[in-house]
Design an enzyme around this catalytic site. Sequence first.
Site, PDB file in Angstrom:
ATOM      1  N   LYS A 160       0.846  -1.201   0.000  1.00 10.13           N
ATOM      2  CA  LYS A 160       0.000   0.000   0.000  1.00 10.13           C
ATOM      3  C   LYS A 160       0.878   1.246   0.000  1.00 10.13           C
ATOM      4  O   LYS A 160       1.903   1.275   0.706  1.00 10.13           O
ATOM      5  CB  LYS A 160      -0.893  -0.033   1.243  1.00 10.13           C
ATOM      6  CG  LYS A 160      -1.910   1.096   1.327  1.00 10.13           C
ATOM      7  CD  LYS A 160      -2.728   0.991   2.617  1.00 10.13           C
ATOM      8  CE  LYS A 160      -3.878   1.987   2.670  1.00 10.13           C
ATOM      9  NZ  LYS A 160      -4.671   1.880   3.911  1.00 10.13           N
TER      10      LYS A 160
ATOM     11  N   SER B 222      -9.666   1.837   2.930  1.00  6.68           N
ATOM     12  CA  SER B 222      -8.805   2.584   2.048  1.00  6.68           C
ATOM     13  C   SER B 222      -7.785   1.735   1.283  1.00  6.68           C
ATOM     14  O   SER B 222      -7.245   2.216   0.293  1.00  6.68           O
ATOM     15  CB  SER B 222      -8.060   3.674   2.835  1.00  6.68           C
ATOM     16  OG  SER B 222      -7.184   3.101   3.791  1.00  6.68           O
TER      17      SER B 222
ATOM     18  N   SER C 130      -9.737  -0.486   7.101  1.00  7.85           N
ATOM     19  CA  SER C 130      -9.153  -0.387   5.761  1.00  7.85           C
ATOM     20  C   SER C 130      -8.472  -1.631   5.212  1.00  7.85           C
ATOM     21  O   SER C 130      -8.155  -1.662   4.030  1.00  7.85           O
ATOM     22  CB  SER C 130      -8.167   0.774   5.705  1.00  7.85           C
ATOM     23  OG  SER C 130      -8.884   1.961   5.553  1.00  7.85           O
TER      24      SER C 130
HETATM   25  N1  GLN Z   1     -12.977   4.493   6.406  1.00  7.48           N
HETATM   26  C1  GLN Z   1     -12.355   4.817   7.660  1.00  7.48           C
HETATM   27  C2  GLN Z   1     -11.833   6.225   7.607  1.00  7.48           C
HETATM   28  O1  GLN Z   1     -11.991   6.848   6.637  1.00  7.48           O
HETATM   29  C3  GLN Z   1     -11.242   3.858   7.978  1.00  7.48           C
HETATM   30  C4  GLN Z   1     -10.075   4.053   7.094  1.00  7.48           C
HETATM   31  C5  GLN Z   1      -8.880   3.245   7.513  1.00  7.48           C
HETATM   32  O2  GLN Z   1      -8.991   2.227   8.184  1.00  7.48           O
HETATM   33  N2  GLN Z   1      -7.710   3.756   7.149  1.00  7.48           N
HETATM   34  O3  GLN Z   1     -11.258   6.714   8.519  1.00  7.48           O
END
Ligand code: GLN
Length: 499
Positions: free
Chosen positions: A84, A159, A183
């Site tokens: 990532k 994400s 994410s």
């Molecule tokens: N969707 C959640 C956020 O926007 C979690 C994202 C994540 O785990 N990085 O914060």
Amino acid sequence: MSETPTDQLWQLSASEASRRLADRQISSVDLTESCLDRIAEVDDRISAYITVTADLARQQAADADRRIAAGEATPLTGLPMQIKDLLCTNGVATTCASRMLAEYVPVYDATAVSRLREQGAVLLGKGNMDEFGMGSSTENSAFFPTRNPWDTARVPGGSSGGSAAAVAAGAAPFALGTDTGGSIRQPASFCGVTGLKPTYGRVSRYGLVAYASSLDQVGPIARDAADCALILQAIAGHDPRDATSLPDPVPDYPAALTGDIKGLRLGVPSEYFAEGMDSGVRAAVTAAIEQLADLGAEIREVSLPTTEYALAGYYIIAPSECSANLARYDGVKYGYSYQDDGPGDVDMWEAMERTRQHGFGPEVKRRIMLGAFALSSGYYDAYYHKAQQVRTLIRQDFARVFEEVDALAAPVSPVTAFPIGDRTDDPVRMYLVDVYTLPVNMAGLPAMSIPCGFVRSNTDQGLPVGLQLIGPHLSEGRLLNIAHTYQQATAWHQQRPEI
Ligand code: GLN
């Protein structure tokens, strides 16, 4: 699959590829070339990669083959991977899917990356994501959205959407993602692959570009639980460079996969089956829990009453930490600078303001403003302090149920992959996608997402559903074994999208 043609090696799981590399049935150069060909074949349709490091991958694969020939291999030697783009890679652009860091090339590897590299894993490239990890659909990438390989009109989740989409499409045998509120698990569930978010502190955060430091964790996304065990084994453990990394010894995760869950006490939290959940998701998750019962688990209904406050609490804590962490992007120390770009005659404050105005996307700005507001004098007690109290209650809820059960089974998300653009105008609807994953981060617990079925959609194949397994601190081995036992008895994780 005993005689996989060389150009089809991308189809092998990480564990299977590892065995064949060790037996010298295949070479890392051939495996890597096959993955690079697969990326060339599918990535124009799914956009899972921000950067493909083809030349570097070929060099690393040749090194891995030499190492295997010299008898110095580990199970990871020669295995290709995607990382990532939130994790630093030495000499390879690490953009965090942000204009702010579009040109940033780190001079060091994140610890999780360096541990894989030391073992001889091969870097295929960097995964697309929501900018700085903020989002649930990979639509917040500053560069382009990633598409779900099961239906390219839909999101892959986020994400770590580029990572999950790549693994699902065979454009990487495994990937490293990060999970602050879901994410790893949510994109794994949307793409029909297996993901593990370890206990907070199990994997070093050194070199992980910070979003919300008290919640962020690094973990694997792969084809199945056995692959996740292999990868976690390589990346877990104490790191003197991360003061929050745990000193606890790392158990033998692959050895934990006994395939036996008889007598396991499995809790089903009633709050995770609330109104508004997709009926197909409910049916698939319920069937998976019945299957776990058939495999010997003892099912008990449990209650986590604070669940309803988790989303509100998370969206104070995560933005608060984000507003502090992202203050470093001022156009001086890292990345994009309006001074370099602009007319050059603006004063320091204006340059800083314009750097942020042009460097950050709308969701990141929203989070920074939310966080700055929650932390400001006069509001701190009402918001930030209150959210920390909620966090404590959530931890206590989990601690109480883990006196009665060994693990929890629940949906990953109330929905399956939604159409691109469907939720971008409504942040709260987007945030709700993570309602069952956020509480786990608030409590610092380990959790997995495993494929457990499909719901019907407009495509023939349907859309994957994920089962979430949650355990007490440092119970990764137990979760991996539950997942593995389920995967021995089912074939959901072996389904591949037609792309
Ligand atoms: N969707 C959640 C956020 O926007 C979690 C994202 C994540 O785990 N990085 O914060």
